[in-house]
Motif scaffolding. Structure first.
Motif, PDB file in Angstrom:
ATOM      1  N   VAL A 234      36.017  44.690  -4.948  1.00 15.84           N
ATOM      2  CA  VAL A 234      37.142  43.786  -4.668  1.00 15.84           C
ATOM      3  C   VAL A 234      37.337  42.812  -5.827  1.00 15.84           C
ATOM      4  CG1 VAL A 234      37.905  41.883  -3.203  1.00 15.84           C
ATOM      5  CG2 VAL A 234      37.091  43.985  -2.166  1.00 15.84           C
ATOM      6  N   LEU A 235      36.228  42.312  -6.377  1.00 17.33           N
ATOM      7  CA  LEU A 235      36.320  41.427  -7.533  1.00 17.33           C
ATOM      8  C   LEU A 235      37.023  42.123  -8.691  1.00 17.33           C
ATOM      9  CD1 LEU A 235      35.464  38.750  -8.954  1.00 17.33           C
ATOM     10  CD2 LEU A 235      33.437  39.975  -9.724  1.00 17.33           C
ATOM     11  N   LYS A 236      36.660  43.389  -8.943  1.00 20.19           N
ATOM     12  CA  LYS A 236      37.302  44.141 -10.018  1.00 20.19           C
ATOM     13  C   LYS A 236      38.794  44.320  -9.744  1.00 20.19           C
ATOM     14  CE  LYS A 236      33.388  46.680 -11.946  1.00 20.19           C
ATOM     15  NZ  LYS A 236      32.802  47.997 -12.260  1.00 20.19           N
ATOM     16  N   SER A 237      39.143  44.575  -8.484  1.00 20.10           N
ATOM     17  CA  SER A 237      40.558  44.747  -8.138  1.00 20.10           C
ATOM     18  C   SER A 237      41.345  43.465  -8.400  1.00 20.10           C
ATOM     19  CB  SER A 237      40.692  45.148  -6.671  1.00 20.10           C
ATOM     20  OG  SER A 237      40.115  46.416  -6.437  1.00 20.10           O
ATOM     21  N   ILE A 238      40.772  42.331  -8.032  1.00 17.62           N
ATOM     22  CA  ILE A 238      41.434  41.042  -8.274  1.00 17.62           C
ATOM     23  C   ILE A 238      41.686  40.866  -9.764  1.00 17.62           C
ATOM     24  CG2 ILE A 238      41.106  38.524  -8.229  1.00 17.62           C
ATOM     25  CD1 ILE A 238      39.533  38.923  -5.600  1.00 17.62           C
ATOM     26  N   TYR A 239      40.694  41.197 -10.570  1.00 20.09           N
ATOM     27  CA  TYR A 239      40.841  40.978 -12.004  1.00 20.09           C
ATOM     28  C   TYR A 239      41.631  42.073 -12.712  1.00 20.09           C
ATOM     29  CZ  TYR A 239      38.878  36.485 -12.538  1.00 20.09           C
ATOM     30  OH  TYR A 239      38.737  35.129 -12.485  1.00 20.09           O
ATOM     31  N   ILE A 240      41.724  43.246 -12.134  1.00 23.49           N
ATOM     32  CA  ILE A 240      42.663  44.235 -12.678  1.00 23.49           C
ATOM     33  C   ILE A 240      44.076  43.672 -12.565  1.00 23.49           C
ATOM     34  CG2 ILE A 240      43.742  46.489 -12.282  1.00 23.49           C
ATOM     35  CD1 ILE A 240      40.964  47.518 -11.442  1.00 23.49           C
ATOM     36  N   VAL A 241      44.384  43.091 -11.409  1.00 26.50           N
ATOM     37  CA  VAL A 241      45.705  42.482 -11.202  1.00 26.50           C
ATOM     38  C   VAL A 241      45.910  41.316 -12.157  1.00 26.50           C
ATOM     39  CG1 VAL A 241      47.160  41.218  -9.586  1.00 26.50           C
ATOM     40  CG2 VAL A 241      45.830  43.173  -8.779  1.00 26.50           C
ATOM     41  N   THR A 242      44.969  40.386 -12.156  1.00 28.39           N
ATOM     42  CA  THR A 242      45.105  39.165 -12.959  1.00 28.39           C
ATOM     43  C   THR A 242      45.268  39.467 -14.443  1.00 28.39           C
ATOM     44  OG1 THR A 242      43.698  37.997 -11.367  1.00 28.39           O
ATOM     45  CG2 THR A 242      44.011  36.960 -13.508  1.00 28.39           C
ATOM     46  N   THR A 256      39.101  48.094 -18.737  1.00 22.72           N
ATOM     47  CA  THR A 256      37.866  48.430 -18.016  1.00 22.72           C
ATOM     48  C   THR A 256      36.647  47.867 -18.739  1.00 22.72           C
ATOM     49  OG1 THR A 256      37.829  50.592 -19.110  1.00 22.72           O
ATOM     50  CG2 THR A 256      38.793  50.496 -16.918  1.00 22.72           C
ATOM     51  N   SER A 257      36.703  47.838 -20.066  1.00 21.86           N
ATOM     52  CA  SER A 257      35.603  47.258 -20.843  1.00 21.86           C
ATOM     53  C   SER A 257      35.514  45.751 -20.585  1.00 21.86           C
ATOM     54  CB  SER A 257      35.830  47.525 -22.335  1.00 21.86           C
ATOM     55  OG  SER A 257      34.854  46.862 -23.115  1.00 21.86           O
ATOM     56  N   LEU A 258      36.664  45.096 -20.543  1.00 17.89           N
ATOM     57  CA  LEU A 258      36.711  43.657 -20.279  1.00 17.89           C
ATOM     58  C   LEU A 258      36.230  43.336 -18.867  1.00 17.89           C
ATOM     59  CD1 LEU A 258      37.506  40.864 -21.338  1.00 17.89           C
ATOM     60  CD2 LEU A 258      39.874  41.356 -20.693  1.00 17.89           C
ATOM     61  N   LEU A 259      36.560  44.213 -17.931  1.00 17.50           N
ATOM     62  CA  LEU A 259      36.155  44.008 -16.530  1.00 17.50           C
ATOM     63  C   LEU A 259      34.640  43.980 -16.368  1.00 17.50           C
ATOM     64  CD1 LEU A 259      38.698  46.222 -14.561  1.00 17.50           C
ATOM     65  CD2 LEU A 259      38.468  43.747 -14.411  1.00 17.50           C
ATOM     66  N   GLU A 260      33.930  44.727 -17.182  1.00 19.41           N
ATOM     67  CA  GLU A 260      32.466  44.716 -17.109  1.00 19.41           C
ATOM     68  C   GLU A 260      31.925  43.333 -17.442  1.00 19.41           C
ATOM     69  OE1 GLU A 260      30.612  47.147 -15.868  1.00 19.41           O
ATOM     70  OE2 GLU A 260      32.534  48.139 -15.511  1.00 19.41           O
ATOM     71  N   ASP A 261      32.530  42.706 -18.463  1.00 21.32           N
ATOM     72  CA  ASP A 261      32.104  41.349 -18.835  1.00 21.32           C
ATOM     73  C   ASP A 261      32.461  40.357 -17.735  1.00 21.32           C
ATOM     74  OD1 ASP A 261      31.140  42.258 -21.229  1.00 21.32           O
ATOM     75  OD2 ASP A 261      32.887  41.673 -22.405  1.00 21.32           O
ATOM     76  N   VAL A 262      33.636  40.522 -17.133  1.00 19.29           N
ATOM     77  CA  VAL A 262      34.068  39.618 -16.062  1.00 19.29           C
ATOM     78  C   VAL A 262      33.129  39.731 -14.863  1.00 19.29           C
ATOM     79  CG1 VAL A 262      35.898  39.165 -14.372  1.00 19.29           C
ATOM     80  CG2 VAL A 262      36.495  39.575 -16.770  1.00 19.29           C
ATOM     81  N   SER A 263      32.790  40.964 -14.482  1.00 17.25           N
ATOM     82  CA  SER A 263      31.901  41.179 -13.335  1.00 17.25           C
ATOM     83  C   SER A 263      30.535  40.551 -13.568  1.00 17.25           C
ATOM     84  CB  SER A 263      31.747  42.669 -13.053  1.00 17.25           C
ATOM     85  OG  SER A 263      32.975  43.238 -12.675  1.00 17.25           O
ATOM     86  N   GLY A 280      28.429  33.842 -19.879  1.00 14.65           N
ATOM     87  CA  GLY A 280      29.294  34.918 -19.402  1.00 14.65           C
ATOM     88  C   GLY A 280      30.751  34.655 -19.711  1.00 14.65           C
ATOM     89  N   ARG A 281      31.192  33.416 -19.445  1.00 16.26           N
ATOM     90  CA  ARG A 281      32.595  33.114 -19.726  1.00 16.26           C
ATOM     91  C   ARG A 281      32.869  33.138 -21.220  1.00 16.26           C
ATOM     92  NH1 ARG A 281      36.410  28.092 -17.765  1.00 16.26           N
ATOM     93  NH2 ARG A 281      35.388  26.941 -19.426  1.00 16.26           N
ATOM     94  N   SER A 282      31.937  32.659 -22.010  1.00 14.06           N
ATOM     95  CA  SER A 282      32.095  32.696 -23.463  1.00 14.06           C
ATOM     96  C   SER A 282      32.227  34.135 -23.961  1.00 14.06           C
ATOM     97  CB  SER A 282      30.910  32.010 -24.135  1.00 14.06           C
ATOM     98  OG  SER A 282      31.016  32.106 -25.537  1.00 14.06           O
TER      99      SER A 282
END
Length: 604
Positions: A234-242, A256-263, A280-282
């Motif tokens: 669900v977190l990945k889905s939220i950030y795919i949208v965002t 998808t590469s960026l999503l790994e860092d976000v997760s 993580g945010r950095s």
């Protein structure tokens, strides 16, 4: 004063690179070093944030003592990084340090957490956090002159105390956000203490800082609530949208590469691991800036800023323009005869691609609405891929999406029409009554906060051109406040069902809720009709807050009354307060009129 046991004491190393994932790319190495230096310089403040969020009842003396100890050990380990105690993960080390403070676990009732180890201990401390901070005293307010003198006398101690007070009242806010708030507060103090009218300066400049903290707090709690209740998907889905809406020209592979860092970032931020969160945010922002040419044309100036300002700038940057060659429809998801084969090959990747393509094409839609559309599409394919003729079956997908959006649009229109007809105060009273009826188990403070949140959402959005997305996004954050972050939060069966069944559809679910039939009202009014002359000395804002609390408590006492009757009794109460405060003897007036109002309400 509590004493730290230094024997077998595990050092809380915010600054040790060996305890974190090391970077590999040249720019990442530079950014990692800059972030590491930022953490080293702010080790005291970061310790205060983490400690105050985990142990909200801890005194400032206890928190400050640990912060000073960590600063000393920072210097020790920077001198000799080979010390055996310098290899623990930061958050594990901090929890061990807290558990080692003599008498603290028993006094603040977290000994059971200290008896656990590793993940179980971290989870226990996390679940110990309380979003409802009614058990804490009101946030201290200082005279502007006193505030300025305190800052000039010892700016570090002043800011440490401020960070402590804000952190323990906002236990789920991420450390980078709280550090940003501290920077803005210091800027405000430096400016206002030079002004002639200090009080007006503080009052004016505090508003955007408070709004920033509230907005980020709501968003972070909502996303972490989704992550902890429904899992990383669900977190990945939220950030795919965002990310797809914000950066519509980003390639799916890069996304998808960026999503790994976000997760990875959220797994630390949501647990309250300050060091992991900051790094993580950095890392996420470094990734974006490293690929900015292929991601966005709007963030060049942001990427030239230093950490942590760069992250704040990117987060608040405008959405990039939708590529001109990007059509509003992607036919391969509704007209392609091989949809089911592609879906069955890898359902997660297939749905991620759908959400990515639909989100980057529809920047005007809200995050919850795009998640609903993806949910509708997924359900449709589950049915169609087992049908005799799948392509005929899923060819109606677009009409299903439009139908879902139309229902959501109607919800928003009803709310904005309510705002137009009731006005700001009437709207607030409507939601105070509504939220109290559906969730009377919540505290009075929580319910008044929710009512104010709905008013802010609708007054901010209902006059904007992007009304739909704005309202739907902000109202979803209010619902996130109700559902909370912790997985084990329960309110009542109906509310729990909306919070835990389907993240995308919790808004329509809440829309259908009515009076909670499981609730048993208190047998007595619990002082509801005991009025004091102090009401007459209150400033307008504080008096209004007490009136709002009266309305919430009235609904808790008489939830079966119709909304019109509740508003009528509330008006009588307001008139009584106004009348008695103008009387020659307010006390005598309250003593005579209060019981009369109570008797009428009790028999209604």
């Amino acid at each position: 004063m509590k004493q730290l046991k230094l024997v077998d004491f595990v050092i809380f190393l915010f600054f040790l690179t060996e305890s974190l994932s090391l970077p590999t790319k040249p720019q990442d190495v530079d950014d990692f070093s800059i972030t590491q230096k930022f953490i080293e310089e702010n080790v005291g403040y970061i310790t205060i944030i983490t400690f105050a969020q985990y142990i909200q009842k801890a005194s400032f003396e206890e928190v400050e003592m640990l912060a000073k100890a960590m600063t000393e050990y920072r210097d020790q380990c920077l001198t000799n990084r080979t010390l055996p105690q310098c290899s623990k993960l930061p958050n594990d080390a901090l929890l061990e340090a807290i558990c080692s403070m003599e008498g603290l676990p028993k006094e603040h009732n977290f000994s059971h957490c200290c008896s656990k180890v590793d993940f179980e201990r971290r989870l226990c401390f996390f679940l110990n956090k309380k979003a409802d901070v009614g058990f804490l005293p009101p946030l201290p307010t200082l005279d502007p002159e006193v505030k300025c003198q305190a800052y000039k006398s010892n700016s570090e101690s002043f800011l440490s105390n401020y960070i402590y007070e804000v952190s323990r009242r906002n236990p789920f806010v991420f450390a980078p956000t709280l550090l940003t708030v501290a920077v803005r507060i210091e800027e405000m103090i430096k400016t206002c203490c030079e002004e002639q009218d200090k009080a007006n300066c503080f009052q004016t400049k505090a508003v955007p800082v408070i709004q920033y903290l509230k907005a980020l707090s709501s968003y972070q709690k909502t996303v972490c609530g989704a992550f902890l209740k429904f899992g990383p998907q669900v977190l990945k889905s939220i950030y795919i949208v965002t990310l797809s809406q914000k950066f519509p020209k980003i390639e799916f592979k890069e996304l998808t590469s960026l999503l790994e860092d976000v997760s990875s970032m959220y797994s630390g931020c949501c647990e309250g691991d300050a060091v992991h969160c900051i790094h993580g945010r950095s890392k996420v922002m470094s990734h974006i800036c490293l690929k900015q040419d292929s991601i966005s044309s709007k963030i060049k100036e942001c990427c030239e800023k230093q950490i942590p300002e760069r992250g704040e700038c990117i987060i608040h940057s405008y959405k990039d323009d939708r590529p001109e060659d990007l059509s509003l429809r992607e036919a391969k998801f509704t007209e392609n005869k091989n949809v089911c084969e592609e879906r069955n090959a890898d359902q997660h990747i297939f749905m991620a691609k759908f959400l990515y393509e639909y989100s980057r094409r529809h920047q005007e839609l809200s995050t919850p609405e795009l998640l609903r559309i993806a949910n509708v599409y997924d359900d449709l394919l589950k049915e169609c891929c087992n049908a005799e003729n799948p392509p005929d079956c899923y060819s109606i997908a677009e009409s299903k999406f439009n139908e879902t959006t139309e229902k959501s649009l109607q919800m928003v229109q009803r709310e904005c029409e309510r705002f137009q007809s009731l006005g700001k105060d009437g709207l607030k009273y409507y939601y105070l009554i509504r939220f109290t009826k559906i969730a009377p188990q919540l505290s009075t403070d929580e319910l008044t906060f929710l009512g104010e949140g709905m008013v802010t959402a609708l007054t901010s959005c209902c006059t904007l051109s992007e009304e739909f997305a704005c309202v739907d996004n902000l109202v979803d954050l209010v619902l996130g406040e109700i559902c909370g972050v912790n997985e084990n939060r329960t309110i009542n069966p109906a509310v729990d069902h909306c919070c835990k069944t389907n993240f995308a559809f919790r808004r329509p679910c809440f829309e259908s809720l009515e009076l909670d039939n499981t609730y048993v009202p208190p047998s007595a009014s619990l002082g509801l009709f005991t009025f004091h002359t102090g009401l007459c000395q209150e400033h307008n804002e504080e008096l209004q807050r007490k009136k709002d609390r009266f309305l919430v408590n009235l609904v808790k006492l008489k939830p079966e009354l119709a909304d019109e009757a509740l508003r009528s009794w509330f008006t009588e109460f307001s008139n009584l307060v106004d009348r008695c405060c103008k009387a020659t003897g307010p006390g005598a007036c309250f003593n005579e009129q209060g019981p009369k109002l109570a008797a009428k309400i009790q028999t209604s």
